[in-house]
Design a protein around this motif. Structure first.
Motif, PDB file in Angstrom:
ATOM      1  N   CYS A   1       0.826  -1.218   0.000  1.00  0.00           N
ATOM      2  CA  CYS A   1       0.000   0.000   0.000  1.00  0.00           C
ATOM      3  C   CYS A   1       0.857   1.265   0.000  1.00  0.00           C
ATOM      4  CB  CYS A   1      -0.959  -0.001   1.186  1.00  0.00           C
ATOM      5  SG  CYS A   1      -2.293  -1.206   1.010  1.00  0.00           S
TER       6      CYS A   1
ATOM      7  N   GLN B   1      -8.279  -7.091  10.261  1.00  0.00           N
ATOM      8  CA  GLN B   1      -9.140  -6.014   9.784  1.00  0.00           C
ATOM      9  C   GLN B   1      -8.817  -4.654  10.408  1.00  0.00           C
ATOM     10  OE1 GLN B   1     -13.234  -7.024   9.552  1.00  0.00           O
ATOM     11  NE2 GLN B   1     -13.658  -5.331   8.174  1.00  0.00           N
ATOM     12  N   ASN B   2      -8.562  -4.604  11.704  1.00  0.00           N
ATOM     13  CA  ASN B   2      -8.264  -3.319  12.353  1.00  0.00           C
ATOM     14  C   ASN B   2      -7.031  -2.654  11.758  1.00  0.00           C
ATOM     15  OD1 ASN B   2     -10.464  -3.422  14.023  1.00  0.00           O
ATOM     16  ND2 ASN B   2      -9.344  -4.323  15.740  1.00  0.00           N
TER      17      ASN B   2
ATOM     18  N   LEU C   1      -5.733  -3.276   8.782  1.00  0.00           N
ATOM     19  CA  LEU C   1      -5.924  -3.030   7.354  1.00  0.00           C
ATOM     20  C   LEU C   1      -6.840  -1.842   7.073  1.00  0.00           C
ATOM     21  CD1 LEU C   1      -6.350  -6.696   6.070  1.00  0.00           C
ATOM     22  CD2 LEU C   1      -4.280  -5.284   6.043  1.00  0.00           C
ATOM     23  N   SER C   2      -7.670  -1.481   8.039  1.00  0.00           N
ATOM     24  CA  SER C   2      -8.653  -0.411   7.822  1.00  0.00           C
ATOM     25  C   SER C   2      -8.015   0.939   7.506  1.00  0.00           C
ATOM     26  CB  SER C   2      -9.596  -0.293   9.015  1.00  0.00           C
ATOM     27  OG  SER C   2      -8.866   0.095  10.164  1.00  0.00           O
ATOM     28  N   ARG C   3      -6.756   1.123   7.833  1.00  0.00           N
ATOM     29  CA  ARG C   3      -6.106   2.411   7.549  1.00  0.00           C
ATOM     30  C   ARG C   3      -5.630   2.534   6.101  1.00  0.00           C
ATOM     31  NH1 ARG C   3      -1.287   0.481  11.139  1.00  0.00           N
ATOM     32  NH2 ARG C   3       0.117  -0.282   9.537  1.00  0.00           N
TER      33      ARG C   3
ATOM     34  N   LYS D   1      -6.393   2.975   2.530  1.00  0.00           N
ATOM     35  CA  LYS D   1      -7.507   3.405   1.675  1.00  0.00           C
ATOM     36  C   LYS D   1      -7.357   2.922   0.233  1.00  0.00           C
ATOM     37  CE  LYS D   1      -9.143   5.470   5.193  1.00  0.00           C
ATOM     38  NZ  LYS D   1      -9.905   4.604   6.059  1.00  0.00           N
ATOM     39  N   ASN D   2      -6.177   2.417  -0.139  1.00  0.00           N
ATOM     40  CA  ASN D   2      -5.945   1.945  -1.499  1.00  0.00           C
ATOM     41  C   ASN D   2      -5.936   0.418  -1.600  1.00  0.00           C
ATOM     42  OD1 ASN D   2      -3.530   1.824  -0.033  1.00  0.00           O
ATOM     43  ND2 ASN D   2      -2.252   2.233  -1.822  1.00  0.00           N
TER      44      ASN D   2
ATOM     45  N   THR E   1      -8.007  -3.239  -1.676  1.00  0.00           N
ATOM     46  CA  THR E   1      -9.247  -3.977  -1.915  1.00  0.00           C
ATOM     47  C   THR E   1      -8.939  -5.451  -1.706  1.00  0.00           C
ATOM     48  OG1 THR E   1      -9.965  -2.368  -3.565  1.00  0.00           O
ATOM     49  CG2 THR E   1     -11.045  -4.522  -3.612  1.00  0.00           C
TER      50      THR E   1
ATOM     51  N   THR F   1     -16.045  -9.076  -3.146  1.00  0.00           N
ATOM     52  CA  THR F   1     -15.264  -8.056  -2.450  1.00  0.00           C
ATOM     53  C   THR F   1     -15.641  -8.076  -0.976  1.00  0.00           C
ATOM     54  OG1 THR F   1     -15.183  -6.678  -4.438  1.00  0.00           O
ATOM     55  CG2 THR F   1     -14.713  -5.591  -2.341  1.00  0.00           C
TER      56      THR F   1
ATOM     57  N   PHE G   1     -13.463  -6.396   1.414  1.00  0.00           N
ATOM     58  CA  PHE G   1     -12.854  -5.233   2.058  1.00  0.00           C
ATOM     59  C   PHE G   1     -12.527  -4.218   0.981  1.00  0.00           C
ATOM     60  CE2 PHE G   1      -9.303  -2.705   3.539  1.00  0.00           C
ATOM     61  CZ  PHE G   1      -9.654  -2.403   4.838  1.00  0.00           C
ATOM     62  N   PRO G   2     -12.786  -2.961   1.054  1.00  0.00           N
ATOM     63  CA  PRO G   2     -13.451  -2.325   2.171  1.00  0.00           C
ATOM     64  C   PRO G   2     -14.936  -2.637   2.178  1.00  0.00           C
ATOM     65  CG  PRO G   2     -12.990  -0.679   0.489  1.00  0.00           C
ATOM     66  CD  PRO G   2     -12.443  -1.988   0.011  1.00  0.00           C
TER      67      PRO G   2
END
Length: 179
Positions: free
Chosen positions: A96, A120-121, A123-125, A127-128, A130, A176, A178-179
């Protein structure tokens, strides 16, 4: 003495009606000795789903600094980084940070939701990023199509991907997650 990669050749006639992309691709895949048919065919699926003029396979498993598939700009910047499986969060973080867009094709059956819940926590930061899950039964059917010389018609329509040749058909619906 190290075991060498096995070379596979694939011709993909891609008709991606979802992206309005229609083209033929002559590809050479080097299957690492530790890679199975399922993983190799998922690489081919990832290529088909993101097919573009500058999309290419990398050294893959044998190199830590490269994804499975990538697309670089004319100025050598990484535009798209494609990963497979269930990698460490640190590998996705590096991807990323180096690429404009990162797509992870996650496969492995019941392990996928457990992996996502665990990461998940963190990875949530990104934004690019999928993450697309590939169900196990269809990926196993896709693996059964692996041959040293492959010629497939690949059709993408309404989210469903079909690989077909004169004697077989495998379809998969990537999801899909995530997000």
């Amino acid at each position: 003495m190290a075991i060498k990669a096995t070379i596979f050749k694939a011709t993909l006639n891609i008709a991606d009606m979802d992206r309005h992309y229609y083209s033929d691709h002559q590809l050479v895949l080097a299957r690492h000795p530790s890679e199975n048919d399922e993983r190799m065919m998922i690489r081919l699926l990832a290529f088909a789903l993101n097919a573009a003029e500058r999309l290419e396979f990398t050294k893959g498993l044998s190199t830590d600094d490269e994804p499975e598939v990538w697309q670089k700009s004319l100025s050598d910047e990484i535009e798209l980084w494609i990963e497979l499986g269930l990698p460490d969060e640190s590998r996705l973080r590096k991807a990323c940070n180096r690429s404009r867009q990162v797509i992870l094709y996650a496969y492995g059956g019941r392990a996928v939701p457990l992996w996502l819940e665990k990461h998940q926590n963190k990875l949530s930061r990104f934004k690019n990023l999928t993450i697309i899950e590939l169900p196990s039964e269809p990926t196993e059917a896709l693996a059964a199509l692996a041959e040293r010389n492959m010629n497939y018609q690949v059709t993408v329509q309404d989210g469903e991907v079909s690989f077909s040749n004169e004697s077989a058909l495998a379809s998969i619906i990537p999801v899909t997650i995530f997000p």
